[in-house]
Design a protein around this motif. Sequence first.
Motif, short mmCIF file in Angstrom:
data_model
loop_
_atom_site.label_atom_id
_atom_site.label_comp_id
_atom_site.label_asym_id
_atom_site.label_seq_id
_atom_site.Cartn_x
_atom_site.Cartn_y
_atom_site.Cartn_z
N LEU A 1 0.38 0.89 -15.55
CA LEU A 1 -0.86 0.10 -15.46
C LEU A 1 -1.89 0.52 -16.51
CD1 LEU A 1 -2.59 -1.97 -13.94
CD2 LEU A 1 -3.17 -0.17 -12.29
N LEU B 1 -5.80 -6.94 -10.25
CA LEU B 1 -4.36 -6.96 -9.99
C LEU B 1 -4.12 -8.11 -9.03
CD1 LEU B 1 -3.69 -3.12 -9.48
CD2 LEU B 1 -3.97 -4.43 -11.59
N ASP C 1 -2.91 -8.09 -5.33
CA ASP C 1 -3.78 -7.69 -4.22
C ASP C 1 -4.58 -8.93 -3.82
OD1 ASP C 1 -3.28 -5.02 -3.52
OD2 ASP C 1 -4.32 -4.29 -5.28
N TYR D 1 -0.87 4.57 -2.86
CA TYR D 1 -2.08 4.16 -3.58
C TYR D 1 -2.71 5.28 -4.38
CZ TYR D 1 -1.90 0.31 -0.25
OH TYR D 1 -1.50 -0.76 0.46
N GLY D 2 -3.65 4.88 -5.25
CA GLY D 2 -4.57 5.85 -5.81
C GLY D 2 -5.57 6.17 -4.70
N GLU E 1 -3.45 9.75 -8.12
CA GLU E 1 -2.52 8.63 -7.99
C GLU E 1 -1.39 8.98 -7.01
OE1 GLU E 1 -2.77 5.62 -8.90
OE2 GLU E 1 -0.76 4.79 -8.86
N LYS E 2 -1.26 8.17 -5.98
CA LYS E 2 -0.16 8.24 -5.01
C LYS E 2 0.18 9.68 -4.57
CE LYS E 2 1.69 3.83 -6.47
NZ LYS E 2 1.60 3.43 -7.85
N ILE F 1 -7.47 2.99 -3.46
CA ILE F 1 -7.93 2.05 -4.49
C ILE F 1 -7.15 0.74 -4.34
CG2 ILE F 1 -8.13 1.64 -6.98
CD1 ILE F 1 -8.04 4.73 -7.33
N VAL F 2 -7.90 -0.36 -4.34
CA VAL F 2 -7.30 -1.69 -4.27
C VAL F 2 -7.48 -2.33 -5.64
CG1 VAL F 2 -7.66 -3.94 -3.18
CG2 VAL F 2 -7.60 -1.88 -1.79
N GLY F 3 -6.66 -3.30 -5.98
CA GLY F 3 -6.61 -3.79 -7.36
C GLY F 3 -7.79 -4.57 -7.89
N TYR G 1 -11.26 -3.52 -10.29
CA TYR G 1 -12.00 -2.45 -10.95
C TYR G 1 -13.05 -3.08 -11.85
CZ TYR G 1 -7.38 -0.05 -10.30
OH TYR G 1 -6.18 0.44 -9.81
N GLN H 1 -0.86 6.15 -16.13
CA GLN H 1 -1.57 5.71 -14.93
C GLN H 1 -3.05 5.46 -15.22
OE1 GLN H 1 -0.20 4.78 -12.27
NE2 GLN H 1 1.80 5.79 -12.20
N THR I 1 -5.28 5.42 -12.95
CA THR I 1 -6.02 6.39 -12.12
C THR I 1 -6.26 7.69 -12.89
OG1 THR I 1 -4.92 5.46 -10.18
CG2 THR I 1 -5.94 7.61 -9.90
N ARG J 1 -7.38 -7.41 2.97
CA ARG J 1 -6.53 -7.36 1.79
C ARG J 1 -5.06 -7.42 2.20
NH1 ARG J 1 -2.89 -2.95 0.23
NH2 ARG J 1 -2.42 -3.34 -1.95
C1 G1P Z 1 -1.72 0.39 -8.65
C2 G1P Z 1 -2.57 1.62 -8.94
C3 G1P Z 1 -2.98 2.31 -7.64
C4 G1P Z 1 -3.67 1.32 -6.72
C5 G1P Z 1 -2.78 0.07 -6.50
C6 G1P Z 1 -3.52 -1.00 -5.73
O1 G1P Z 1 -0.50 0.83 -8.12
O2 G1P Z 1 -1.86 2.50 -9.78
O3 G1P Z 1 -3.85 3.38 -7.91
O4 G1P Z 1 -3.96 1.94 -5.49
O5 G1P Z 1 -2.36 -0.49 -7.76
O6 G1P Z 1 -2.70 -2.08 -5.46
P1 G1P Z 1 0.82 -0.12 -8.04
O7 G1P Z 1 0.68 -0.91 -6.77
O8 G1P Z 1 0.79 -0.99 -9.26
O9 G1P Z 1 1.97 0.82 -8.00
#
Ligand code: G1P
Length: 290
Positions: free
Chosen positions: A109, A129, A132, A169-170, A189-190, A202-204, A206, A228, A230, A251
């Motif tokens: 990302l 994103l 989401d 998630y982050g 991150e995760k 964190i939701v998509g 920002y 990443q 994050t 969400r």
């Molecule tokens: C990404 C981000 C993550 C965030 C998430 C939200 O992860 O890296 O920090 O919490 O989106 O949807 P992904 O879902 O692309 O693995």
Amino acid sequence: MRINKAVFPAAGLGTRLLPITKSIPKEMLVLVDKPLIQYGVEECLSAKITDIIIITGRGKTAIENYFDRSIEHEILLKEKGKHHLLKSVDDISDRINLTYTRQKEALGLGHAVLCAQNMVGEEPFAVVLSDDIIDSDIPVMKQMIDIYRNYGYSVLAVQRVEDKDVSKYGIIQGKEIKNGLYQIEDLVEKPELKDAPSNLAIVGRYILTPNIFDFLKDIKPGKGGEIQLTDAIRSLLSVQPIYALEFKGDRYDGGDKLDLLKAQIVYGLKNHETKSGLMEFIKKSKWCVD
Ligand code: G1P
């Protein structure tokens, strides 16, 4: 500074939704009658963001086709006198300035956002994103821009998640400075649950200051071997404050089969054309009993 631009990373392979994502980008999956990505674009429009930058990759031409004019539909609808439907085929792309760039390799990302650097320039910008899906009375991007206007620095959307979901998630650690608004102290991150600093995920959505690019250029691959976002935001924290908003809204993870189905039902029940028929169907459905 006003936020005019939003970056939509859309190069991911959508592996959690295979096999449909073999040929249909997950951003193009449908909620009632529109693809997921359109909901994100409409959210931006409601926050007066009109410059949409989509980061695509191999196999994503359906996104570009969708936002093009569909001359065949327009001619047909005009011939048949179905003028009310014309609006639905050309409305959205007339109201936005769209640009595309390709992410040649799915390196993460953070790397996808870095691909937009030349198009974003030296302005603060949004990242959406589109998998989401957020159902809210006040569009989330609008909620976030209100915070950005007051504080002038990056803002991340967050929501509380259950312990079992923390590692997806982050996760932020923050000090609550107002109801639902946090000043971020750290983010990871995760993480595994035992290492997670909180349950605020964190939701998509920002809002980022352009300084993020200085860090995105230099960070090394992190979780999952990916660049990443994050991690770059964590570095940004060393030079400026960053805020997290626990937004008001529901969400759904459009990359998850069950959540996508839940969103289909919610949006179907909110749509005036499908609401009553869907409600009746669910009530009477023989599938609704255990
Ligand atoms: C990404 C981000 C993550 C965030 C998430 C939200 O992860 O890296 O920090 O919490 O989106 O949807 P992904 O879902 O692309 O693995």
